[in-house]
Design a protein around this motif. Sequence first.
Motif, mmCIF file in Angstrom:
data_model
loop_
_atom_site.group_PDB
_atom_site.id
_atom_site.type_symbol
_atom_site.label_atom_id
_atom_site.label_comp_id
_atom_site.label_asym_id
_atom_site.label_seq_id
_atom_site.Cartn_x
_atom_site.Cartn_y
_atom_site.Cartn_z
ATOM 1 N N ASN A 52 0.816 -1.211 0.000
ATOM 2 C CA ASN A 52 0.000 0.000 0.000
ATOM 3 C C ASN A 52 0.854 1.267 0.000
ATOM 4 O OD1 ASN A 52 -2.448 -1.463 0.137
ATOM 5 N ND2 ASN A 52 -2.197 -1.697 2.348
ATOM 6 N N LEU A 53 2.136 1.107 -0.355
ATOM 7 C CA LEU A 53 3.081 2.225 -0.338
ATOM 8 C C LEU A 53 3.379 2.715 -1.749
ATOM 9 C CD1 LEU A 53 5.229 4.001 1.160
ATOM 10 C CD2 LEU A 53 6.819 2.093 0.836
ATOM 11 N N GLU A 54 3.443 4.029 -1.895
ATOM 12 C CA GLU A 54 3.812 4.674 -3.152
ATOM 13 C C GLU A 54 4.863 5.729 -2.848
ATOM 14 O OE1 GLU A 54 1.687 7.620 -6.492
ATOM 15 O OE2 GLU A 54 0.633 7.052 -4.641
ATOM 16 N N VAL A 55 5.917 5.804 -3.659
ATOM 17 C CA VAL A 55 6.943 6.830 -3.492
ATOM 18 C C VAL A 55 6.909 7.750 -4.704
ATOM 19 C CG1 VAL A 55 9.399 7.304 -3.202
ATOM 20 C CG2 VAL A 55 8.391 5.307 -2.090
ATOM 21 N N MET A 56 6.887 9.048 -4.448
ATOM 22 C CA MET A 56 6.761 10.027 -5.518
ATOM 23 C C MET A 56 7.819 11.118 -5.354
ATOM 24 S SD MET A 56 3.398 12.353 -6.507
ATOM 25 C CE MET A 56 2.433 10.902 -6.958
ATOM 26 N N GLN A 57 8.425 11.516 -6.445
ATOM 27 C CA GLN A 57 9.420 12.582 -6.384
ATOM 28 C C GLN A 57 8.723 13.904 -6.086
ATOM 29 O OE1 GLN A 57 12.814 12.232 -8.672
ATOM 30 N NE2 GLN A 57 13.107 14.408 -9.119
#
Length: 312
Positions: A52-57
């Motif tokens: 359920n994790l998202e990494v965004m710049q």
Amino acid sequence: MKKAGIIGGSGFIGSYNTKKFLSEGYQVRVSTTDLANRSKYAHLFELPNAENLEVMQLDVADEKQLERFLSGCAMVVHGGTPFQLEVADVQKELLDPTIKGTENFLKTVLNTQGIEKVVFIASVGAMNTNFPLLPAGKVAGEVISEADPFYMSEESHPYAQAKFIANKAVVNFVAQHKELPFEIVSVSPTGVMGMALSKREDSTSMGIQYLFKNKIAPNPFIQSFYDNNILWAVVDVADVAEAVFKAATNPGLHGKNYLLSSESYKVSDITLMLNKENPEGEPVVVYSNELAKKELGITFIPAKETLASYQA
């Protein structure tokens, strides 16, 4: 499943925030300043519920990137301001990201639909830039609380000054916008300690513990701590994450700023405990945690237990 956006969610405190929200069943979007550098955030994908994790710049100075990051988030935790004690360019590396970044964030979040709660991770420096020394007007033995006048000295460390000014921007924003569609809450930790969730080597909090454990003074500022055997207020990083989560999910806290602190010990005793030895003195309360205990329901971990967790 609600989405929580955590700016700075892969740092020392931020990783614990990410872990907490994931464990509570939230989708979590974490910011990074360099998406190509996976070493900064790879440890987050080892956490439970990382699917359920998202990494965004994100560059908080870039409004378009900020708009994309905030889109779809029900709550946002802003903990992305740099915690640095040694900088080459104070304005560029510290003041601008902290102060202008906060101002830009406030402007953007105001125009974002669907946000229910914003939590700022401020600092004890937002209330007293003299930390770990007492603010003017206080003497040894007196307890500092949220009810005391906030104190800033231009002779204080630039990091504390930046956090003070950024917090003032938040206070002014709340005062100027009486009918916000979301709540804003701040938490102000004292000396955050404990064991990092990652093996990153750029953590100032971990670095301070290393210095205290080995009684190293890289500059006159730290040397003065040993020379004067100052009282250092400790708060466990896990307690900070718990307070952030409570601030984000409990309604009716708009405009509040909570001091987060467990106990204070002299630096000589901090050194002993980091080396698995018993302190010679007793803990004292310099910064009150009564409001956080009452309104956020936090039971603070004893400083001795926090310091015993440190491994290096």
